[in-house]
Design a protein around this motif. Sequence first.
Motif, PDB file in Angstrom:
ATOM      1  N   ALA A  83       0.854  -1.182   0.000  1.00  0.00           N
ATOM      2  CA  ALA A  83       0.000   0.000   0.000  1.00  0.00           C
ATOM      3  C   ALA A  83       0.894   1.236   0.000  1.00  0.00           C
ATOM      4  CB  ALA A  83      -0.921   0.004   1.206  1.00  0.00           C
TER       5      ALA A  83
ATOM      6  N   ARG B 233     -10.598  -2.134   4.305  1.00  0.00           N
ATOM      7  CA  ARG B 233     -12.061  -2.248   4.257  1.00  0.00           C
ATOM      8  C   ARG B 233     -12.499  -3.591   3.694  1.00  0.00           C
ATOM      9  NH1 ARG B 233     -11.703   3.269   2.226  1.00  0.00           N
ATOM     10  NH2 ARG B 233     -11.988   4.618   4.023  1.00  0.00           N
ATOM     11  N   SER B 234     -11.642  -4.212   2.873  1.00  0.00           N
ATOM     12  CA  SER B 234     -12.038  -5.461   2.225  1.00  0.00           C
ATOM     13  C   SER B 234     -11.194  -6.671   2.634  1.00  0.00           C
ATOM     14  CB  SER B 234     -11.978  -5.300   0.699  1.00  0.00           C
ATOM     15  OG  SER B 234     -10.656  -5.021   0.289  1.00  0.00           O
ATOM     16  N   ARG B 235     -10.071  -6.448   3.295  1.00  0.00           N
ATOM     17  CA  ARG B 235      -9.188  -7.558   3.673  1.00  0.00           C
ATOM     18  C   ARG B 235      -8.723  -7.382   5.100  1.00  0.00           C
ATOM     19  NH1 ARG B 235      -5.005  -8.526  -1.254  1.00  0.00           N
ATOM     20  NH2 ARG B 235      -4.728 -10.514  -0.224  1.00  0.00           N
TER      21      ARG B 235
ATOM     22  N   LEU C  13      -6.011   2.106   4.107  1.00  0.00           N
ATOM     23  CA  LEU C  13      -7.370   2.099   4.655  1.00  0.00           C
ATOM     24  C   LEU C  13      -8.362   1.496   3.670  1.00  0.00           C
ATOM     25  CD1 LEU C  13      -7.455   5.557   6.463  1.00  0.00           C
ATOM     26  CD2 LEU C  13      -7.375   3.284   7.506  1.00  0.00           C
ATOM     27  N   THR C  14      -8.187   1.786   2.396  1.00  0.00           N
ATOM     28  CA  THR C  14      -9.045   1.198   1.365  1.00  0.00           C
ATOM     29  C   THR C  14      -8.896  -0.323   1.355  1.00  0.00           C
ATOM     30  OG1 THR C  14      -8.860   3.198   0.017  1.00  0.00           O
ATOM     31  CG2 THR C  14      -9.571   1.178  -1.104  1.00  0.00           C
ATOM     32  N   ILE C  15      -7.673  -0.793   1.436  1.00  0.00           N
ATOM     33  CA  ILE C  15      -7.411  -2.236   1.450  1.00  0.00           C
ATOM     34  C   ILE C  15      -8.023  -2.876   2.697  1.00  0.00           C
ATOM     35  CG2 ILE C  15      -5.571  -3.979   1.704  1.00  0.00           C
ATOM     36  CD1 ILE C  15      -3.835  -2.100  -0.097  1.00  0.00           C
TER      37      ILE C  15
ATOM     38  N   HIS D 195      -3.908   6.251   2.911  1.00  0.00           N
ATOM     39  CA  HIS D 195      -5.226   6.203   2.272  1.00  0.00           C
ATOM     40  C   HIS D 195      -5.436   4.881   1.542  1.00  0.00           C
ATOM     41  CE1 HIS D 195      -6.368  10.248   3.322  1.00  0.00           C
ATOM     42  NE2 HIS D 195      -5.213  10.715   2.866  1.00  0.00           N
ATOM     43  N   GLN D 196      -4.427   4.435   0.817  1.00  0.00           N
ATOM     44  CA  GLN D 196      -4.536   3.160   0.116  1.00  0.00           C
ATOM     45  C   GLN D 196      -4.643   2.007   1.119  1.00  0.00           C
ATOM     46  OE1 GLN D 196      -1.339   2.216  -2.616  1.00  0.00           O
ATOM     47  NE2 GLN D 196      -2.603   0.713  -3.693  1.00  0.00           N
TER      48      GLN D 196
END
Length: 185
Positions: A164, A175-177, A171-173, A168-169
């Motif tokens: 990452a 959310r799904s893993r 946190l995005t990751i 920010h990236q």
Amino acid sequence: MGDLRALHVLVVEDDDFQRQLVVDMLRTLGVRSIRDASNGKQAIELMRQEIDSPIDLILSDLSMPEMDGWDVLDGLKSDPSTRHIPVILCSILNASQNQAKGNRLGASDYLMKPILEDDLIQALDRLNKQDGQIEVLIVDDDPQELKMFQKALHDSSNFGIIPAEGGHQALTILRSRQPDAIILD
């Protein structure tokens, strides 16, 4: 070994500093349930108490007062209810002789003191070979640093690397893993 977060680890070490060092390393690697004992007798008592959340792995010093690591290993391996638990022996003593004796008595691995994080990772990696990968989220806004961390973990087939570039990236990751561990700049 499976998911490091789900492991219940018992650290048996009479030296307070060494015990805390190993506990801290395990926490850094993502282990959430860690018990510790300052001698072999206390370790055996803890093993008997851990009915609801049984111990999955034991890291035991060899040289301890009252009941040493050899006695702990022998007691665990001779009891049908605990013989399946992997035991990693840790000592400053002669590695080749102790490692051979440990193997004969049923130890899963042997680490020389001072225990280095890389050695601990390799020991966990060896125990984990049959159970799949450990996912590690590496977060760094510097692409060179990110590549350095990726390269360091890439050689082990038991680490799934999730890079990452920045928070920010990451946190995005997240959310799904759910990675097993996070290396954060």
